[in-house]
Design an enzyme around this catalytic site. Structure first.
Site, PDB file in Angstrom:
ATOM      1  N   ASP A   1     -10.810   1.625  12.771  1.00 38.06           N
ATOM      2  CA  ASP A   1      -9.817   0.591  12.483  1.00 38.06           C
ATOM      3  C   ASP A   1     -10.042  -0.597  13.420  1.00 38.06           C
ATOM      4  O   ASP A   1      -9.175  -0.974  14.185  1.00 38.06           O
ATOM      5  CB  ASP A   1      -8.398   1.154  12.661  1.00 38.06           C
ATOM      6  CG  ASP A   1      -7.341   0.280  11.999  1.00 38.06           C
ATOM      7  OD1 ASP A   1      -7.713  -0.595  11.196  1.00 38.06           O
ATOM      8  OD2 ASP A   1      -6.150   0.464  12.287  1.00 38.06           O
TER       9      ASP A   1
ATOM     10  N   SER B   1       0.825  -1.210   0.000  1.00 37.96           N
ATOM     11  CA  SER B   1       0.000   0.000   0.000  1.00 37.96           C
ATOM     12  C   SER B   1       0.854   1.252   0.000  1.00 37.96           C
ATOM     13  O   SER B   1       2.029   1.228   0.352  1.00 37.96           O
ATOM     14  CB  SER B   1      -0.905   0.007   1.234  1.00 37.96           C
ATOM     15  OG  SER B   1      -0.116   0.017   2.410  1.00 37.96           O
ATOM     16  N   ARG B   2       0.234   2.341  -0.411  1.00 42.97           N
ATOM     17  CA  ARG B   2       0.807   3.665  -0.189  1.00 42.97           C
ATOM     18  C   ARG B   2       0.294   4.176   1.153  1.00 42.97           C
ATOM     19  O   ARG B   2      -0.764   3.760   1.628  1.00 42.97           O
ATOM     20  CB  ARG B   2       0.409   4.631  -1.293  1.00 42.97           C
ATOM     21  CG  ARG B   2       1.019   4.305  -2.660  1.00 42.97           C
ATOM     22  CD  ARG B   2       0.722   5.414  -3.642  1.00 42.97           C
ATOM     23  NE  ARG B   2       1.187   5.118  -4.973  1.00 42.97           N
ATOM     24  CZ  ARG B   2       2.424   5.334  -5.405  1.00 42.97           C
ATOM     25  NH1 ARG B   2       3.335   5.824  -4.574  1.00 42.97           N
ATOM     26  NH2 ARG B   2       2.775   5.060  -6.643  1.00 42.97           N
ATOM     27  N   ALA B   3       1.048   5.092   1.741  1.00 42.45           N
ATOM     28  CA  ALA B   3       0.645   5.639   3.027  1.00 42.45           C
ATOM     29  C   ALA B   3      -0.613   6.483   2.874  1.00 42.45           C
ATOM     30  O   ALA B   3      -0.783   7.187   1.878  1.00 42.45           O
ATOM     31  CB  ALA B   3       1.769   6.487   3.607  1.00 42.45           C
TER      32      ALA B   3
ATOM     33  N   SER C   1     -10.029  -6.783   5.552  1.00 39.96           N
ATOM     34  CA  SER C   1      -9.261  -6.004   4.584  1.00 39.96           C
ATOM     35  C   SER C   1      -7.988  -6.733   4.165  1.00 39.96           C
ATOM     36  O   SER C   1      -7.721  -6.932   2.972  1.00 39.96           O
ATOM     37  CB  SER C   1      -8.916  -4.635   5.192  1.00 39.96           C
ATOM     38  OG  SER C   1      -8.007  -3.933   4.374  1.00 39.96           O
TER      39      SER C   1
ATOM     40  N   THR D   1      -2.176   7.694   6.296  1.00 38.62           N
ATOM     41  CA  THR D   1      -1.960   8.546   7.466  1.00 38.62           C
ATOM     42  C   THR D   1      -0.559   8.380   8.049  1.00 38.62           C
ATOM     43  O   THR D   1      -0.213   9.063   8.996  1.00 38.62           O
ATOM     44  CB  THR D   1      -2.994   8.216   8.559  1.00 38.62           C
ATOM     45  OG1 THR D   1      -2.890   6.831   8.905  1.00 38.62           O
ATOM     46  CG2 THR D   1      -4.406   8.507   8.069  1.00 38.62           C
TER      47      THR D   1
END
Length: 498
Positions: free
Chosen positions: A260, A198-200, A268, A202
């Site tokens: 979360d 993934s890209r960041a 996920s 947060t």
């Protein structure tokens, strides 16, 4: 019919259509009561939120504008004739209302919701309602159904081998860039490890952000498969290969809301790995006072849920609990983390020992999945591959295959050393605050921004001694980060005697 026009407006994930107020074919007021419209050209159909335009320079009366995202999804050239109609609300909203009122949903109901979310039929408000209602209560059967539904929407990769390994960390620990070391070790051994990262959102850097310092990560599905065929592994951005697209949509809404839960986290992660064709998965759960998971009890419950879903979905899952008391490695931010990764792969004397050791432990566990390897020898084999240079050579092959970055990314030149306020021993480091400082400094958008750590937990320091250095590329970011760090450094220093 209206003529299609691309409007250069970035609406992120929202699908937006624009109509002139003086449109000769439709009366915009008629559509105000509807949340979405249906844009139609033969078999090409698109659901979009409608906005009204008064500026003639932007849109003529006989044109229908689409935002950049909507235009890509429509898949037609500019000038194509399109018609519009009021869009009926998705039928799965009835299931959502049932969930809001506290009812458990069955597999078919959850599949209906996920299919409609993936086809962009839900507004952000409706997605938020689904996420909040699930955060309130989910049964294990609902978690399993959600995982199943998300993994069956979008692309599902198939590999011509019985064993496909992968690893995932649930996050929350800055600098924890083990994937970029584990992948070349495992691939050098010969096991298949197609790592989609993934890209960041947060955090100051995701694995894809850091790998992008060294190589391309936005590979197409065909390119990714070719790299894996040639190198046995890859490190690419998962958002570009359409694995579990509903999950990407849910994440884009839940992160700003701060949702979360362990149930949504498990669904996920597992849906992504199942879509990627994995057969063996290692989950890293860091536990620490400022980590996502703060205690052993919560880690145990999360581990049990991962194992249950994995067993039901036919995925072999191993869960390890690791130390999340402080950042891993010496750098926080893409360039600094890439530096640490390559130092470990090169076996440099000053390479961060904690990053090296954790990567070897994870790689060793994954290598135990190889039936040809004697049980218990995974760690030793991983160590051999790292120390012999085989892992470094495989990493270089992966970088070349994905497309080496030919222009080096410079470290941010605006710097400030944050120093110890007293003499003593470093007792704790606040992972959350360190990530926030690095983020304020500009990471990951500015890949050269971040934090270079000089001291870790247990180190003795004298008053005025540098603890870490902030790097930034823009004055505004530098000001935000330094002000936040000077307010509270994130380091707790105790007396040497305590």
């Amino acid at each position: 019919m209206l003529k299609l026009k691309k409007i250069a407006i970035d609406t992120y994930r929202d699908t937006v259509a624009f109509m002139a107020r003086d449109c000769p074919h439709y009366r915009p007021e008629e559509f105000r009561a509807f949340k979405k419209i249906l844009v139609v050209n033969g078999h090409n159909r698109l659901l979009a939120t409608l906005m009204i335009v008064d500026d003639k320079c932007l849109l003529e009366g006989d044109e229908l504008g689409l935002s950049e995202q909507a235009f890509r999804r429509m898949g037609l050239p500019e000038g194509s004739p399109v018609a519009i109609a009021p869009a009926e609300p998705p039928r799965s909203l009835d299931h959502l209302r049932a969930k809001i009122h506290g009812h458990s949903l069955d597999r078919n109901q959850i599949e209906d919701i996920i299919k409609d979310i993936a086809s962009h039929q839900y507004s952000e408000m409706e997605i938020s309602a689904f996420l909040v209602s699930c955060a309130g209560f989910m049964t294990t059967e609902e978690v399993l159904a959600l995982t199943h539904a998300m993994s069956h929407v979008g692309v599902k990769l198939q590999w011509n081998t019985e064993t496909v390994v992968d690893k995932h960390c649930i996050g929350g620990i800055p600098g924890n860039r083990t994937s970029m070391i584990v992948v070349p070790i495992v691939a050098a051994h010969g096991l298949l490890i197609p790592k989609t990262s993934s890209r960041a959102i947060t955090s100051p850097a995701g694995t894809a952000d850091t790998m992008e310092v060294l190589a391309r990560v936005d590979l197409s599905m065909h390119e990714m498969q070719q790299v894996v065929e040639d190198c046995k592994g890859c490190i690419v951005w998962g958002g570009h290969v359409n694995l579990s697209p509903a999950d990407d949509i849910l994440i884009s809404v839940e992160r700003p809301l701060g949702i979360d839960t362990r149930e949504q986290m498990v669904a996920s992660i597992m849906s992504k790995k199942i879509s990627a064709g994995s057969t063996h998965l290692l989950i890293d759960i860091p536990v620490g006072p400022s980590a996502k998971i703060s205690g052993a009890g919560n880690a145990l419950r999360l581990r049990k849920l991962f194992e249950y879903v994995g067993a039901e979905m036919g995925l072999h899952v191993e869960v390890i609990v690791t130390d999340g008391a402080e950042p891993i490695g010496n750098g926080i931010g893409p360039v600094l983390e890439a530096r640490d990764v390559m130092a470990v792969l090169r076996n440099d004397l000053d390479a961060p020992g904690d990053l090296r050791e954790k990567s070897l432990r994870i790689a060793g566990s994954l290598l135990e999945s190889d039936p040809a390897l004697r049980g218990g020898s995974g760690y030793q084999r991983a160590q051999e591959l790292l120390e012999s240079g085989a892992a470094l050579r495989r990493m270089e092959e992966i970088i070349e295959a994905q497309g080496r970055q030919t222009t080096p990314v410079a470290l941010g030149e605006l710097t400030l050393d944050v120093c110890a306020a007293e003499t003593g021993v470093i007792r704790t480091i606040d992972c959350f605050r360190m990530a926030r400082i690095a983020r304020l400094a500009g990471a990951p958008l500015s890949k050269g921004a971040g934090i270079d750590l000089f001291k870790k937990v247990g180190d003795k320091v004298e008053k005025g001694m540098p603890l870490y250095r902030i790097h930034a590329c823009f004055e505004a970011d530098f000001g935000f980060a330094t002000a936040f760090a000077q307010e509270e450094s994130g380091y707790h220093i105790g007396s040497a005697a305590s």
